[in-house]
Design an enzyme around this catalytic site. Structure first.
Site, PDB file in Angstrom:
ATOM      1  N   ARG A   1      12.074  -1.564 -14.113  1.00 46.39           N
ATOM      2  CA  ARG A   1      10.391  -1.654 -13.440  1.00 46.39           C
ATOM      3  C   ARG A   1       9.860  -0.262 -13.821  1.00 46.39           C
ATOM      4  O   ARG A   1       8.588  -0.273 -13.954  1.00 46.39           O
ATOM      5  CB  ARG A   1      10.789  -1.869 -12.170  1.00 46.39           C
TER       6      ARG A   1
ATOM      7  N   LYS B   1       3.795   5.429 -14.415  1.00 44.14           N
ATOM      8  CA  LYS B   1       3.783   4.188 -14.157  1.00 44.14           C
ATOM      9  C   LYS B   1       2.674   3.978 -12.730  1.00 44.14           C
ATOM     10  O   LYS B   1       1.876   3.032 -12.551  1.00 44.14           O
ATOM     11  CB  LYS B   1       4.955   3.278 -13.513  1.00 44.14           C
ATOM     12  N   ASN B   2       3.138   4.871 -11.717  1.00 40.15           N
ATOM     13  CA  ASN B   2       2.215   4.911 -10.553  1.00 40.15           C
ATOM     14  C   ASN B   2       0.719   5.094 -10.710  1.00 40.15           C
ATOM     15  O   ASN B   2      -0.058   4.967  -9.790  1.00 40.15           O
ATOM     16  CB  ASN B   2       2.716   5.692  -9.396  1.00 40.15           C
TER      17      ASN B   2
ATOM     18  N   CYS C   1      10.105  -5.165   1.719  1.00 38.90           N
ATOM     19  CA  CYS C   1      10.908  -4.719   0.294  1.00 38.90           C
ATOM     20  C   CYS C   1      12.238  -3.993   0.885  1.00 38.90           C
ATOM     21  O   CYS C   1      12.190  -3.598   1.819  1.00 38.90           O
ATOM     22  CB  CYS C   1       9.940  -3.921  -0.407  1.00 38.90           C
TER      23      CYS C   1
ATOM     24  N   ARG D   1       6.950  -1.736   4.794  1.00 35.43           N
ATOM     25  CA  ARG D   1       5.727  -1.412   4.047  1.00 35.43           C
ATOM     26  C   ARG D   1       4.374  -2.245   4.249  1.00 35.43           C
ATOM     27  O   ARG D   1       4.115  -3.092   3.342  1.00 35.43           O
ATOM     28  CB  ARG D   1       6.053  -1.411   2.632  1.00 35.43           C
TER      29      ARG D   1
ATOM     30  N   ASP E   1       9.822   9.624  -3.594  1.00 40.72           N
ATOM     31  CA  ASP E   1      10.252   9.046  -4.893  1.00 40.72           C
ATOM     32  C   ASP E   1      11.417   9.928  -5.595  1.00 40.72           C
ATOM     33  O   ASP E   1      11.963   9.589  -6.650  1.00 40.72           O
ATOM     34  CB  ASP E   1       9.324   8.716  -5.778  1.00 40.72           C
TER      35      ASP E   1
HETATM   36  C1  UD1 Z   1       3.101   4.459  -3.349  1.00 40.27           C
HETATM   37  C2  UD1 Z   1       3.838   4.824  -4.507  1.00 40.27           C
HETATM   38  C3  UD1 Z   1       5.514   4.775  -4.102  1.00 40.27           C
HETATM   39  C4  UD1 Z   1       5.556   6.060  -3.435  1.00 40.27           C
HETATM   40  C5  UD1 Z   1       4.554   6.030  -1.894  1.00 40.27           C
HETATM   41  C6  UD1 Z   1       4.852   7.217  -1.485  1.00 40.27           C
HETATM   42  C7  UD1 Z   1       2.780   3.281  -6.250  1.00 40.27           C
HETATM   43  C8  UD1 Z   1       2.840   1.947  -7.090  1.00 40.27           C
HETATM   44  N1  UD1 Z   1       3.839   3.186  -5.268  1.00 40.27           N
HETATM   45  O1  UD1 Z   1       3.480   3.348  -2.708  1.00 40.27           O
HETATM   46  O2  UD1 Z   1       6.442   4.912  -5.423  1.00 40.27           O
HETATM   47  O3  UD1 Z   1       7.000   5.916  -2.788  1.00 40.27           O
HETATM   48  O4  UD1 Z   1       3.506   5.645  -2.754  1.00 40.27           O
HETATM   49  O5  UD1 Z   1       4.376   8.420  -2.056  1.00 40.27           O
HETATM   50  O6  UD1 Z   1       2.107   4.184  -6.273  1.00 40.27           O
HETATM   51  N2  UD1 Z   1       1.555   2.459   5.343  1.00 40.27           N
HETATM   52  C9  UD1 Z   1       1.120   1.482   6.461  1.00 40.27           C
HETATM   53  N3  UD1 Z   1       0.225   0.766   6.178  1.00 40.27           N
HETATM   54  C10 UD1 Z   1      -0.257   0.626   4.849  1.00 40.27           C
HETATM   55  C11 UD1 Z   1      -0.135   1.135   3.904  1.00 40.27           C
HETATM   56  C12 UD1 Z   1       1.077   2.252   4.167  1.00 40.27           C
HETATM   57  O7  UD1 Z   1       1.838   1.552   7.490  1.00 40.27           O
HETATM   58  O8  UD1 Z   1      -1.572  -0.306   5.091  1.00 40.27           O
HETATM   59  C13 UD1 Z   1       2.658   3.262   5.248  1.00 40.27           C
HETATM   60  C14 UD1 Z   1       3.881   2.793   4.528  1.00 40.27           C
HETATM   61  O9  UD1 Z   1       4.604   1.812   5.129  1.00 40.27           O
HETATM   62  C15 UD1 Z   1       4.780   4.388   4.439  1.00 40.27           C
HETATM   63  C16 UD1 Z   1       3.468   5.205   4.216  1.00 40.27           C
HETATM   64  O10 UD1 Z   1       2.180   4.497   4.914  1.00 40.27           O
HETATM   65  O11 UD1 Z   1       5.315   4.332   5.560  1.00 40.27           O
HETATM   66  C17 UD1 Z   1       3.277   5.540   2.833  1.00 40.27           C
HETATM   67  O12 UD1 Z   1       2.798   4.608   2.092  1.00 40.27           O
HETATM   68  P1  UD1 Z   1       1.967   4.372   0.985  1.00 40.27           P
HETATM   69  O13 UD1 Z   1       1.394   5.837   0.514  1.00 40.27           O
HETATM   70  O14 UD1 Z   1       0.867   3.343   1.116  1.00 40.27           O
HETATM   71  O15 UD1 Z   1       2.774   4.000  -0.236  1.00 40.27           O
HETATM   72  P2  UD1 Z   1       2.581   2.849  -1.565  1.00 40.27           P
HETATM   73  O16 UD1 Z   1       1.042   3.065  -2.080  1.00 40.27           O
HETATM   74  O17 UD1 Z   1       3.121   1.548  -1.111  1.00 40.27           O
END
Ligand code: UD1
Length: 421
Positions: A400, A22-23, A116, A121, A307
């Protein structure tokens, strides 16, 4: 609403086939916005998040056709540039359309995702990267309004934190930008590697794929000709079934996986005293005399994935001794703890560290509530070993991200059925 009823203390056996990731599929669908041609994507998982993303593509003016596990997507006539709240609120990954739409049309509006269940996030890193490429970003009435009237320009971007979604958005924007973009501290997850490879196969030069430094030569708004491809296997679904084998102490063969993507999971299961047999496309979990406790720290790939944290916590309840889990990525990702306590687990939380005092046959079935996608799978795993019956409510979280969960579990011997509340 639907719920799952699971009768515990079962042994699993046989083989299970893993679906597409999915990701990986979500950013790959977003990447079709960069293309001028129709693209057939196969090994698509049949899960709710994918259907939600396709609905978003449809709302933006793209079209899609489903055929078995393949989906043909055509965004050549895409014209709407707004991802509205009704979709974004159900799926944060909608933010992934921001980079490609902005790069292609010079503007894009995406509802702010908000918080969420697993934490705040934010998307600040996505926005900062796009700003470095020349985007002007305003937050207006709960929407991110991004514009780049003169197009996006290649830039040097240094991420303060490793971000999967932020890296994906930036790679897609950079593909159609004018000039060279360098991303330092890029995420290296297999899902990002696939996204980069698909874009590179469409003729965009990308150096450093799979490393933390990516260098992308943009096409200056020339749309891509993306070739048809298959989505990589879901390493988290695979890891979840590996934990299902381990928690029930069963021999289970997990097919259609890439063992290299499972290294961190395999190594923690080995520390817990499980033998894992591997061949090119499968792993087999063997039963053990005694489950040993483990210490886990969640980090970015190739480290242990956040995850898989909840599933290993369920498994640790059956280990002989004390395990710890240190959650470093998301501040509120222990929602499953209170539900595991209801099942009889002995878990203590101190900030972002959970201590699990394990011993065999401690869990008793009861009613529990799913709170997020991976937390829900920890409840399923626990229910498989709990004495008696467990009802897991709010399973829309599971739907999901897990394709045909009851079907796959029933096929390997679990006693699981879905009911309406
Ligand atoms: C993706 C995955 C999710 C997984 C996560 C970490 C998808 C659809 N989802 O989520 O299943 O748990 O990677 O492996 O692929 N952060 C910030 N600012 C930002 C973006 C992120 O502070 O603009 C922080 C987040 O709050 C978190 C960390 O960075 O603490 C990592 O998040 P991120 O790698 O961006 O996760 P997602 O892409 O949302």
């Amino acid at each position: 609403m639907e719920y799952l009823k699971i009768i515990g203390e079962t042994n699993l056996s046989g083989e299970v086939k893993i679906s597409g990731a999915k990701n990986a599929a979500l950013p790959l669908i977003a990447a079709t916005i960069l293309a001028k041609n129709e693209i057939s994507i196969c090994n698509m998982p049949n899960v709710v998040d994918i259907n939600t993303f396709l609905k978003l593509i449809d709302k933006l003016g793209g079209t899609f056709k489903k055929e078995n596990d393949c989906i043909k997507i055509d965004t050549s006539k895409l014209h709407n540039t707004t991802a509205t709240y009704d979709i974004v609120k159900t799926m944060r990954a909608s933010i992934l359309v921001l980079g490609p739409i902005l790069a292609r049309f010079g503007h894009c509006e995406v509802s702010l995702p908000g918080g969420c269940a697993i934490g705040q996030r934010p998307v600040d890193l996505h926005l900062k990267a796009l700003e470095a490429m020349g985007a002007v970003i305003k937050i207006n009435h709960g929407y991110i309004e991004a514009s780049a009237p003169n197009g996006l320009k290649g830039a040097k971007i240094v991420f303060d934190k490793v971000t999967v979604g932020g890296t994906e958005n930036t790679v897609m924007a950079a593909a159609l930008a004018d000039g060279e973009t360098t991303i330092i501290n890029a995420a290296k997850e297999p899902e990002i590697v696939q996204l980069c490879e698909i874009i590179r196969n469409a003729g965009v030069s990308i150096e450093g794929i799979g490393t933390s430094k990516l260098i992308i030569q943009g096409t200056n708004k020339e749309l891509l000709n993306i070739k048809d491809f298959d989505v990589i296997p879901d390493r988290i679904e695979a890891g979840t079934y590996m934990c299902a084998a381990a928690i029930t102490n069963s021999k289970l063969k997990i097919n259609k996986v890439i063992p290299l993507h499972l290294e961190a999971i395999i190594s923690k299961l080995e520390e817990m005293n499980f033998e894992i047999l591997q061949d090119e496309n499968s792993v087999t979990v063997m039963p053990t005399d005694e489950i040993k406790p483990v210490n886990i720290v969640t980090t970015e790939y190739p480290g242990f994935p956040t995850d898989m944290q909840a599933q290993f916590m369920a498994l640790a309840t059956q280990a002989k001794g004390t395990s710890t889990i240190d959650e470093r990525l998301f501040e509120n990702r222990f929602m499953h703890v209170s539900e595991l306590l209801r099942l009889g687990a002995d878990i203590h939380l101190n900030g972002n560290i959970a201590t699990i005092n394990g011993s065999k046959n401690t869990l008793n079935g009861t009613d529990v509530m799913a709170t997020d996608l991976r937390a829900s799978s920890a409840l399923v795993l626990s229910a498989l070993v709990a004495q008696g019956e467990t009802s897991i409510h709010r399973i829309y979280h599971l739907d999901r991200g897990y394709e045909d969960l009851e079907g796959k579990f029933s096929n390997i011997g679990a006693n699981v059925a879905r009911f309406k509340e």
